[in-house]
Design a protein around this motif. Structure first.
Motif, PDB file in Angstrom:
ATOM      1  N   TYR A 149      75.102  29.046  23.670  1.00  0.00           N
ATOM      2  CA  TYR A 149      75.859  29.375  22.602  1.00  0.00           C
ATOM      3  C   TYR A 149      76.181  31.018  22.751  1.00  0.00           C
ATOM      4  N   ARG A 150      75.393  31.803  23.405  1.00  0.00           N
ATOM      5  CA  ARG A 150      75.636  33.012  23.624  1.00  0.00           C
ATOM      6  C   ARG A 150      76.754  33.264  24.643  1.00  0.00           C
ATOM      7  N   ARG A 151      76.676  32.332  25.796  1.00  0.00           N
ATOM      8  CA  ARG A 151      77.349  32.468  26.743  1.00  0.00           C
ATOM      9  C   ARG A 151      78.833  31.958  26.306  1.00  0.00           C
ATOM     10  N   TYR A 152      78.921  31.063  25.417  1.00  0.00           N
ATOM     11  CA  TYR A 152      80.296  30.589  24.746  1.00  0.00           C
ATOM     12  C   TYR A 152      80.848  31.688  24.028  1.00  0.00           C
ATOM     13  N   PRO A 207      81.445  23.570  18.245  1.00  0.00           N
ATOM     14  CA  PRO A 207      79.808  23.502  18.532  1.00  0.00           C
ATOM     15  C   PRO A 207      79.028  24.036  17.498  1.00  0.00           C
ATOM     16  N   PHE A 208      79.674  24.732  16.471  1.00  0.00           N
ATOM     17  CA  PHE A 208      78.910  25.520  15.357  1.00  0.00           C
ATOM     18  C   PHE A 208      78.463  24.664  14.347  1.00  0.00           C
ATOM     19  N   MET A 214      66.702  22.182  18.069  1.00  0.00           N
ATOM     20  CA  MET A 214      65.587  23.139  18.395  1.00  0.00           C
ATOM     21  C   MET A 214      66.086  24.491  17.743  1.00  0.00           C
ATOM     22  N   LEU A 215      67.103  24.858  17.409  1.00  0.00           N
ATOM     23  CA  LEU A 215      67.521  25.937  16.763  1.00  0.00           C
ATOM     24  C   LEU A 215      67.088  25.916  15.105  1.00  0.00           C
ATOM     25  N   ASP A 216      66.298  26.865  14.758  1.00  0.00           N
ATOM     26  CA  ASP A 216      65.943  27.053  13.321  1.00  0.00           C
ATOM     27  C   ASP A 216      67.260  27.573  12.562  1.00  0.00           C
ATOM     28  N   ASP A 217      67.029  27.504  11.073  1.00  0.00           N
ATOM     29  CA  ASP A 217      68.122  27.916  10.292  1.00  0.00           C
ATOM     30  C   ASP A 217      68.637  29.296  10.569  1.00  0.00           C
ATOM     31  N   ARG A 218      67.732  30.328  10.677  1.00  0.00           N
ATOM     32  CA  ARG A 218      68.154  31.564  10.936  1.00  0.00           C
ATOM     33  C   ARG A 218      68.909  31.862  12.338  1.00  0.00           C
ATOM     34  N   GLN A 219      68.444  31.083  13.341  1.00  0.00           N
ATOM     35  CA  GLN A 219      69.379  31.310  14.503  1.00  0.00           C
ATOM     36  C   GLN A 219      70.820  30.637  14.171  1.00  0.00           C
ATOM     37  N   LEU A 223      74.317  32.659  14.508  1.00  0.00           N
ATOM     38  CA  LEU A 223      75.314  32.160  15.437  1.00  0.00           C
ATOM     39  C   LEU A 223      76.498  32.178  14.729  1.00  0.00           C
ATOM     40  N   GLN A 224      76.384  31.711  13.485  1.00  0.00           N
ATOM     41  CA  GLN A 224      77.713  31.102  12.902  1.00  0.00           C
ATOM     42  C   GLN A 224      78.527  32.257  12.296  1.00  0.00           C
ATOM     43  N   ALA A 225      77.584  33.278  12.004  1.00  0.00           N
ATOM     44  CA  ALA A 225      78.347  34.505  11.431  1.00  0.00           C
ATOM     45  C   ALA A 225      78.960  35.198  12.531  1.00  0.00           C
TER      46      ALA A 225
END
Length: 587
Positions: A149-152, A207-208, A214-219, A223-225
């Protein structure tokens, strides 16, 4: 897998048979030299294309997009010219049979890449249905981990630079008269509009909405923000500026001529495209005449079906009947998709008759995304899915859908791609991820004909649909060369396809615009299919009752994507060896 003499540039490689016929030759220093060259180039090329290896060694997209500037393109040309010079120093007669084929494939790839850079095709990075601004996000689903996601997000931040470089290249093309013909781009800029939407309405948001467990709610929230911010500050402004460029500069400035020969150094450019797409040394005139002969042959076969149906009218009237009678058209998208899916399932029951090696991987049948459906082909296939176009249902005849499904799904492109991954025998990475149109599209069109041999087509109308699709590809040989070498008008090309193939008007105009905007690509299909059928006829004549189509097809698909010269040599050697099973250990 047996390997045989292949053409390497202008040199005929002397190679002896191997595999289950003779003992393989030992690895030579020439082999090592070649392997070092193509592995080095492949690593370099992937980096140039914006990819990197992950911890497992697989190629993944970087956090930035490729450098597409003119200076980067010319540096690539210099690299490929140097690679070809190094390839020329390798003693081809000393190569093992496997490496002789690798050399032929590598040469064809690098010559094509170098030619495209030499003619500066990057100054027109689009055609009537394929655009540099599309395909930069997943069509559905998300990524496997937070790092992906970070690379995206990094790639999204790089969009302004990426589009600015493309726009600069396109301006340079306009300045020298090298553009896509304006008529073939009419309305294509509308596909940009979807990317002007904010937040979760933007296609880059997809993708969001599909995070891995594996990603928790905080992550996910973080990422959405970040995605909302990047879409608002980078994506939307980049596409807004691109849309303005297309509407204000490129579309008004695109050339009004059609022919590739009208471009700078046009005849040589068109010949390079013919070589690149077909992997054959044929002139435009030879291809044009081949097309005319095929159209005449197929017309005679069509007339036989009219006689079988006892149809009271000529071919033009029959075409009108097929184009307008409601019985031949789906009323809902699900009806069309279900029709295609049922053809694919019937083909599943026949696969063991036509292939010895069957892959484990399966494919989906999905609709073409709505944003591109109005200008897209009737279907397209690949490893994970084949797409069927449900836009404008009155333009999507059901009588051609079985042939389309065989071509795009199975035993065509989707199955072909799965076999390429899973078939026995190691091939270098640069070959495993390569695609030659003459080979791949030739196989796809061959499978349409094959459907008639194994009983897929259930009615005279579906058999006529298969002939319509084969006629369509024969017409391409005439139209592509007619437009780009002999100066045909768009109206002349449309009339020729309309008079010879029972396709809808929407399909006809969409296809002709594709040929106008993409010189020579359309030639690959029929020439590849004709070569495969020619070799099958020879195999049947030479082998008689020993001919097994499963092994013939396994030999083709087990090679993976190769130039047609290599495919011809391989099939001839397979025939001369008695038509053996190329994968005896898989039985």
């Amino acid at each position: 897998m047996r390997m045989i003499p292949v053409v390497l540039g202008l040199v005929l490689l002397a190679a002896c048979s191997a595999g289950n016929v003779q003992t393989p030759t030992a690895v030579t220093s020439a082999d090592a030299q070649l392997k070092a060259l193509y592995e080095r180039e492949w690593e370099w090329r992937q980096n140039e294309l914006g990819k990197q290896r992950d911890d497992s060694g697989a190629w993944v997209k970087k956090a930035s997009l490729a450098d597409v500037s003119a200076s980067a393109q010319q540096q690539r040309l210099a690299y490929w010219e140097a690679a070809l010079e190094e390839l020329n120093t390798i003693p081809v007669a000393e190569l093992s049979d496997e490496e002789a084929i690798n050399a032929a494939v590598f040469r064809q790839i690098i010559e094509t890449l170098a030619n495209n850079a030499r003619y500066r095709t990057y100054e027109a990075p689009l055609n009537s249905d394929t655009f540099f601004w599309a395909g930069l996000h997943p069509q559905n689903g998300g990524f496997a981990d937070a790092e992906s996601y970070r690379r995206y997000l990094g790639r999204l931040r790089d969009l302004p630079r990426f589009f600015e470089q493309h726009s600069a290249n396109m301006r340079a093309g306009m300045a020298r008269g090298y553009t896509v013909p304006a008529v073939s781009l009419k309305g294509r800029e509308e596909s940009i509009e979807a990317y002007l939407l904010p937040g979760s309405d933007n296609p880059f948001w997809i993708p969001f909405d599909a995070f891995p467990a594996m990603l928790d709610d905080r992550q996910r929230e973080r990422l959405q923000a970040e995605a909302r911010e990047v879409i608002a500050t980078q994506v939307v402004p980049a596409y807004t500026q691109l849309l303005e460029f297309m509407r204000q500069e490129y579309l008004p400035g695109a050339r009004k001529t059609l022919a590739a020969r009208d471009l700078p150094d046009g005849e040589a450019f068109y010949q390079s495209q013919i070589r690149g797409f077909t992997t054959l040394d044929l002139t435009a005139e030879q291809i044009h005449n081949t097309g005319l002969a095929e159209v005449q042959r197929l017309r005679a076969e069509m007339e036989l079906i009219l006689a079988e149906l006892e149809y009271d009218g000529d071919m033009a009237r029959f075409f009108h009947f097929l184009r307008t009678d409601p019985q031949f058209y789906a009323k809902t998208p699900d009806e069309l998709m279900g029709y295609s899916a049922y053809v694919a399932k019937r083909m599943d029951g026949k696969l063991a008759e036509v292939l010895g090696f069957l892959p484990r991987r399966r494919f989906a049948i999905n609709p073409v995304p709505p944003a591109i459906a109005p200008i897209y082909t009737g279907g397209r296939g690949g490893l994970n899915a084949c797409l069927m176009n449900t836009y404008n249902l009155p333009a999507r005849p059901l009588y051609t859908l079985p042939a389309l499904t065989l071509h795009e799904c199975a035993p065509g492109h989707a199955l072909q791609a799965a076999i390429s991954l899973e078939a026995p025998g190691e091939i270098p990475e640069f070959r495993a991820q390569n695609y030659f149109s003459g080979y791949g599209e030739g196989w796809g069109l061959y499978t349409e004909w094959l459907g008639g041999q194994i009983g897929i087509y259930r009615t005279p109308y579906e058999r006529f649909g298969q002939l319509t699709y084969e006629m369509w590809r024969a017409c391409r040989l005439v139209i592509d060369t007619g437009v780009h070498q002999f100066g045909w008008s768009r109206e002349q090309a449309i009339a020729y396809l309309r008079d010879n193939a029972a396709m809808s008007e929407h399909e006809i105009t969409t296809e002709v615009d594709r040929y106008i905007s993409w010189p020579a690509q359309a030639l690959a299909y029929k020439l590849g299919e004709m070569l495969i059928r020619e070799k099958r006829l020879r195999a049947e004549a030479v082998l008689g009752t020993d001919f097994d189509q499963r092994y013939f097809h396994d030999t083709i698909l087990g090679l993976r994507s190769v130039p047609l010269t290599v495919l011809a040599s391989e099939l001839d050697a397979w025939i001369d060896a008695g038509g053996p099973n190329p994968f005896p250990d898989m039985q």
